[in-house]
Design a protein around this motif. Sequence first.
Motif, short mmCIF file in Angstrom:
data_model
loop_
_atom_site.label_atom_id
_atom_site.label_comp_id
_atom_site.label_asym_id
_atom_site.label_seq_id
_atom_site.Cartn_x
_atom_site.Cartn_y
_atom_site.Cartn_z
N ILE A 23 1.11 6.02 -8.85
CA ILE A 23 -0.03 5.18 -9.25
C ILE A 23 -0.49 5.51 -10.67
CG2 ILE A 23 -2.46 4.68 -8.72
CD1 ILE A 23 -0.76 3.48 -6.66
N GLN A 27 -6.70 11.07 -9.08
CA GLN A 27 -6.60 9.84 -9.90
C GLN A 27 -7.80 9.71 -10.83
OE1 GLN A 27 -5.87 6.41 -7.35
NE2 GLN A 27 -4.12 7.39 -6.35
N LEU A 84 -1.65 6.03 1.54
CA LEU A 84 -1.76 5.88 0.08
C LEU A 84 -0.42 6.16 -0.59
CD1 LEU A 84 -5.14 7.60 -0.92
CD2 LEU A 84 -4.67 5.19 -0.49
N VAL A 85 -0.11 5.39 -1.59
CA VAL A 85 1.05 5.64 -2.44
C VAL A 85 0.73 6.89 -3.26
CG1 VAL A 85 2.40 4.63 -4.33
CG2 VAL A 85 1.62 3.18 -2.45
N GLY A 144 -9.41 -0.83 -6.90
CA GLY A 144 -8.50 -0.11 -6.01
C GLY A 144 -7.99 1.18 -6.65
N TYR A 145 -8.47 1.50 -7.82
CA TYR A 145 -8.11 2.72 -8.54
C TYR A 145 -9.35 3.22 -9.26
CZ TYR A 145 -5.78 5.85 -11.86
OH TYR A 145 -5.39 6.94 -12.59
N ARG A 152 -6.68 2.98 7.03
CA ARG A 152 -7.18 2.82 5.65
C ARG A 152 -8.64 3.24 5.55
NH1 ARG A 152 -5.12 -2.79 5.48
NH2 ARG A 152 -6.71 -3.33 3.99
N LEU A 171 1.19 -3.18 -6.93
CA LEU A 171 2.16 -2.62 -5.99
C LEU A 171 2.84 -3.72 -5.18
CD1 LEU A 171 0.14 0.44 -4.64
CD2 LEU A 171 2.13 0.54 -6.14
N ARG A 172 2.07 -4.73 -4.78
CA ARG A 172 2.66 -5.82 -4.00
C ARG A 172 3.68 -6.58 -4.85
NH1 ARG A 172 -2.34 -5.61 -1.39
NH2 ARG A 172 -3.45 -6.76 -2.98
N ARG A 211 -3.99 -10.64 5.49
CA ARG A 211 -2.96 -10.04 4.66
C ARG A 211 -2.00 -9.26 5.55
NH1 ARG A 211 -5.54 -6.67 -0.13
NH2 ARG A 211 -4.72 -4.93 1.06
N THR A 215 -4.55 -2.13 -8.46
CA THR A 215 -3.32 -1.38 -8.14
C THR A 215 -2.65 -1.97 -6.90
OG1 THR A 215 -4.81 0.28 -7.22
CG2 THR A 215 -3.71 0.83 -9.28
N GLY A 216 -3.43 -2.44 -5.91
CA GLY A 216 -2.83 -3.05 -4.72
C GLY A 216 -1.98 -4.26 -5.10
N ASP A 229 -0.93 -6.32 5.56
CA ASP A 229 -1.31 -4.96 5.94
C ASP A 229 -2.66 -4.91 6.65
OD1 ASP A 229 -2.65 -5.62 3.61
OD2 ASP A 229 -2.48 -3.63 2.71
N ILE A 235 4.88 2.27 2.89
CA ILE A 235 3.65 3.08 2.83
C ILE A 235 2.42 2.17 2.97
CG2 ILE A 235 2.22 4.52 1.31
CD1 ILE A 235 4.88 5.54 0.06
P1 AMP Z 1 -5.67 -2.76 -1.95
O1 AMP Z 1 -5.13 -4.11 -2.32
O2 AMP Z 1 -6.48 -2.11 -3.04
O3 AMP Z 1 -6.38 -2.76 -0.61
O4 AMP Z 1 -4.39 -1.79 -1.75
C1 AMP Z 1 -3.42 -2.06 -0.76
C2 AMP Z 1 -2.59 -0.80 -0.52
O5 AMP Z 1 -1.93 -0.40 -1.71
C3 AMP Z 1 -3.38 0.44 -0.08
O6 AMP Z 1 -3.62 0.46 1.31
C4 AMP Z 1 -2.46 1.56 -0.52
O7 AMP Z 1 -1.36 1.72 0.36
C5 AMP Z 1 -1.89 1.02 -1.84
N1 AMP Z 1 -2.74 1.41 -3.00
C6 AMP Z 1 -3.47 0.57 -3.80
N2 AMP Z 1 -4.11 1.25 -4.76
C7 AMP Z 1 -3.79 2.56 -4.57
C8 AMP Z 1 -4.17 3.76 -5.23
N3 AMP Z 1 -5.00 3.75 -6.27
N4 AMP Z 1 -3.64 4.92 -4.74
C9 AMP Z 1 -2.79 4.94 -3.71
N5 AMP Z 1 -2.41 3.85 -3.03
C10 AMP Z 1 -2.89 2.66 -3.46
#
Ligand code: AMP
Length: 174
Positions: A59, A86, A53-54, A79-80, A131, A36-37, A120, A32-33, A122, A47
């Motif tokens: 999501i 969820q 968290l989104v 990441g989900y 986080r 979203l990117r 990265r 999911t990360g 973030d 966010i």
């Molecule tokens: P990650 O690459 O999994 O570390 O995700 C990077 C960022 O994307 C997280 O810090 C959240 O802001 C957002 N994100 C990713 N997956 C989720 C999720 N399942 N629910 C909410 N926010 C998410």
Amino acid sequence: MKHLIIFGAPGAGKGTQAEKISQQFNLRHLSTGQILREIVDKEILAIMNNGSLVSDDVINQIIKQKIEEDKNSYFVFDGYPRTLKQSKYLDKLIKPEEIILINLIVSSKEVIARLSLRKRNDDTEENIKRRLKIYHKNTKPILDYYKSTNRLYKINGEASVNDVFNRLKDLITN
Ligand code: AMP
């Protein structure tokens, strides 16, 4: 085969292992990360860049669409789910008995060391702290939920990438 949730703190190695596992067993890797990117939406990026968290609704809709696009695949979720809401939503999209969660256990000390090395956008110090706080707040209910339905597995995530991968392979094939 089952659908796999690779779970763990930010920096636990979920992305690396999910990618290797998806190649090894020919599964669809859904991060999911990463998704979203790629959307490159200002509000979403804001966010993410502050470590929050989104929303679950955004999501969950993304995941629903990805699963519907590819009904015959098995997925590796990376990441989900990140919240109990969820987790429960995913159980409506896919039969719960076809999903297992594998928790990659890495100490907070190791996670902070790894995230500080990663470069990265973030991965700032403030963001890392937020986080981890959010992760710890949400972890227990999620793990309890999979444990109570006998779908919880765990692996020591502090070994080398290949050792962790080998343990994951053993777990999945047994
Ligand atoms: P990650 O690459 O999994 O570390 O995700 C990077 C960022 O994307 C997280 O810090 C959240 O802001 C957002 N994100 C990713 N997956 C989720 C999720 N399942 N629910 C909410 N926010 C998410």
